[in-house]
Design an enzyme around this catalytic site. Structure first.
Site, short mmCIF file in Angstrom:
data_model
loop_
_atom_site.label_atom_id
_atom_site.label_comp_id
_atom_site.label_asym_id
_atom_site.label_seq_id
_atom_site.Cartn_x
_atom_site.Cartn_y
_atom_site.Cartn_z
N CYS A 46 -0.15 5.94 10.10
CA CYS A 46 1.10 5.24 10.43
C CYS A 46 0.78 3.91 11.08
O CYS A 46 -0.03 3.84 11.99
CB CYS A 46 1.93 6.02 11.44
SG CYS A 46 2.45 7.61 10.88
N GLU B 69 0.84 -1.20 0.00
CA GLU B 69 0.00 0.00 0.00
C GLU B 69 0.87 1.25 0.00
O GLU B 69 1.96 1.25 0.55
CB GLU B 69 -0.92 0.00 1.22
CG GLU B 69 -1.91 -1.16 1.16
CD GLU B 69 -3.00 -1.09 2.23
OE1 GLU B 69 -4.16 -1.33 1.88
OE2 GLU B 69 -2.68 -0.80 3.40
N1 SAH Z 1 9.65 0.36 9.61
C1 SAH Z 1 9.90 1.75 9.76
C2 SAH Z 1 9.00 2.59 8.88
C3 SAH Z 1 7.57 2.16 8.70
S1 SAH Z 1 6.55 2.34 10.12
C4 SAH Z 1 9.76 2.15 11.22
O1 SAH Z 1 9.27 1.35 12.00
O2 SAH Z 1 10.19 3.25 11.54
C5 SAH Z 1 6.29 4.11 10.16
C6 SAH Z 1 6.04 4.66 11.54
O3 SAH Z 1 4.75 4.28 12.03
C7 SAH Z 1 7.03 4.20 12.61
O4 SAH Z 1 7.45 5.28 13.40
C8 SAH Z 1 6.19 3.24 13.42
O5 SAH Z 1 6.71 3.06 14.70
C9 SAH Z 1 4.87 3.92 13.38
N2 SAH Z 1 3.73 3.11 13.76
C10 SAH Z 1 3.57 1.77 13.63
N3 SAH Z 1 2.37 1.40 14.07
C11 SAH Z 1 1.74 2.52 14.52
C12 SAH Z 1 0.45 2.76 15.08
N4 SAH Z 1 -0.42 1.80 15.26
N5 SAH Z 1 0.15 4.05 15.40
C13 SAH Z 1 1.04 5.06 15.18
N6 SAH Z 1 2.25 4.88 14.63
C14 SAH Z 1 2.60 3.61 14.31
#
Ligand code: SAH
Ligand code: SF4
Length: 347
Positions: free
Chosen positions: A339, A95
């Site tokens: 996110c 996505e």
């Molecule tokens: N794998 C990388 C980038 C993709 S995730 C990483 O983890 O940084 C992008 C962002 O979304 C990251 O900061 C992650 O911690 C955050 N994230 C994941 N699940 C989330 C959620 N349920 N609510 C808010 N942010 C979330």
């Protein structure tokens, strides 16, 4: 690849030049094709009018220009967020999310189908790892939306590598995609327009520092002590906080660039004043910015988002310690485009 063709978007300009030379074509033909696709945003060789028809046919036979098949697009109620699910050639899916801000058009792209890191609150982590994307599959997400925006005379301003997957777990292809999109006679998207977010893979953070790119780096922290962080982000057992923050300090020292830390606020878990002050101590003296965002809901995790009131208290505590910090607005939650909400459970 379909019909044994290579994906055009997996090629660098140098590869294309080599190929055309082997066909006995002059060098400038490769430049024409390259700029036709990446600057003119043509969707294939047939639309590049300054190259001979015979060459267009050869290119068409050699390459595919559409290995991502858009399957469904969802729009948030305010139409400021659009999420598209793309089917890949092997039936996996990813996505990609386009966000409209006032002047910015920010695209959030994926680097893997699924993710191996298993962060408990993340829908991508909950679906597990499927496979790495090729650099071409990463580039194509950008091309698709660049073409779409062009129809209304608009263009992408920022690319955040924060979609599905852990970019530093697919380092080579991710950075090859950034370089290709960065190419001066192609898309020419400046390195500073990119932000890569990592869960905290220390060797790759140091490698990235050593690469001295102008690309922005964000690190997902979410907890300020090892016990809590390991319970949310399993990778913390391999790369604990002290070592991670040391690597971040090294990154700042080597690049002189500010680092962003991400923190999803979860009610009664990591939104306490104690966590905020422990975090402030951890980050003391580091050139950084903390982005806090109330947790987005996912099916596989029961934690709840912090209230705005609590988010402000958390922010105030960080500020009291002199740590720059912003509360981010959640986007596209109702279409699971926020996110950590990206997944393709259908596969
Ligand atoms: N794998 C990388 C980038 C993709 S995730 C990483 O983890 O940084 C992008 C962002 O979304 C990251 O900061 C992650 O911690 C955050 N994230 C994941 N699940 C989330 C959620 N349920 N609510 C808010 N942010 C979330
Ligand atoms: Fe992977 Fe990032 Fe989700 Fe963790 S938060 S599972 S690293 S995509």
């Amino acid at each position: 690849m379909t019909d044994d063709k290579d994906n055009f978007f997996d090629q660098d300009l140098a590869d294309l030049k080599l190929l055309l030379t082997s066909w006995g074509e002059p060098d400038y033909r490769a430049d024409q094709i390259w700029s036709g696709i990446y600057q003119g945003l043509k969707d294939g060789p047939d639309r590049i009018s300054n190259i001979p028809k015979s060459l267009r046919a050869k290119i068409r036979e050699r390459f595919t220009f559409g290995s991502l098949a858009p399957e469904t697009s969802l729009y948030s109620k305010d139409h400021q967020t659009e999420k598209t699910l793309f089917r890949l050639v092997d039936d996996q899916a990813i996505e990609t999310v386009l966000m409209y801000y006032e002047k910015r058009r920010t695209l959030c792209i994926s680097t893997q189908s699924g993710c191996a890191m298993g962060c408990v609150f993340c829908a991508t982590g909950q679906m597990g790892f499927r496979r790495n994307l090729t650099s071409g599959e990463i580039v194509e997400q950008v091309m698709y939306f660049a073409r779409q925006l062009k129809e209304s005379d608009e263009s992408l301003t920022n690319i955040v590598i924060m979609g599905m997957g852990e970019p530093f777990h697919n380092y080579k292809e991710t950075l090859a995609a950034v370089d290709r999109l960065n190419h001066p006679t192609g898309m020419n998207l400046g390195a500073r327009r990119f932000t890569i977010s990592t869960v905290g893979l220390i060797p790759e953070i140091l490698r990235f520092a050593d690469d001295h790119r102008q690309v922005n780096l964000a690190v997902s922290l979410h907890a300020a002590d090892d016990k809590l962080r390991s319970s949310m982000l399993p990778i913390n057992r391999k790369y604990p906080l002290d070592e991670l923050i040391d690597a971040c300090r090294e990154y700042v020292k080597m690049t002189h660039r500010r680092i962003t830390f991400e923190w999803a606020l979860i009610h009664n878990i990591n939104d306490t004043i104690e966590q905020a002050s422990t975090l402030a101590n951890l980050l003391r003296g580091l050139i950084c910015h903390v982005n806090i965002i109330p947790l987005n809901p996912t099916d596989g995790y029961s934690g709840k988002a912090t209230t705005m009131e609590h988010a402000r208290i958390f922010q105030a505590e960080l500020k009291r310690h002199g740590i720059p910090c912003t509360i981010r607005v959640r986007r596209g939650i109702e279409i699971q485009a926020g996110c950590g909400q990206l997944a393709s459970v259908k596969v």
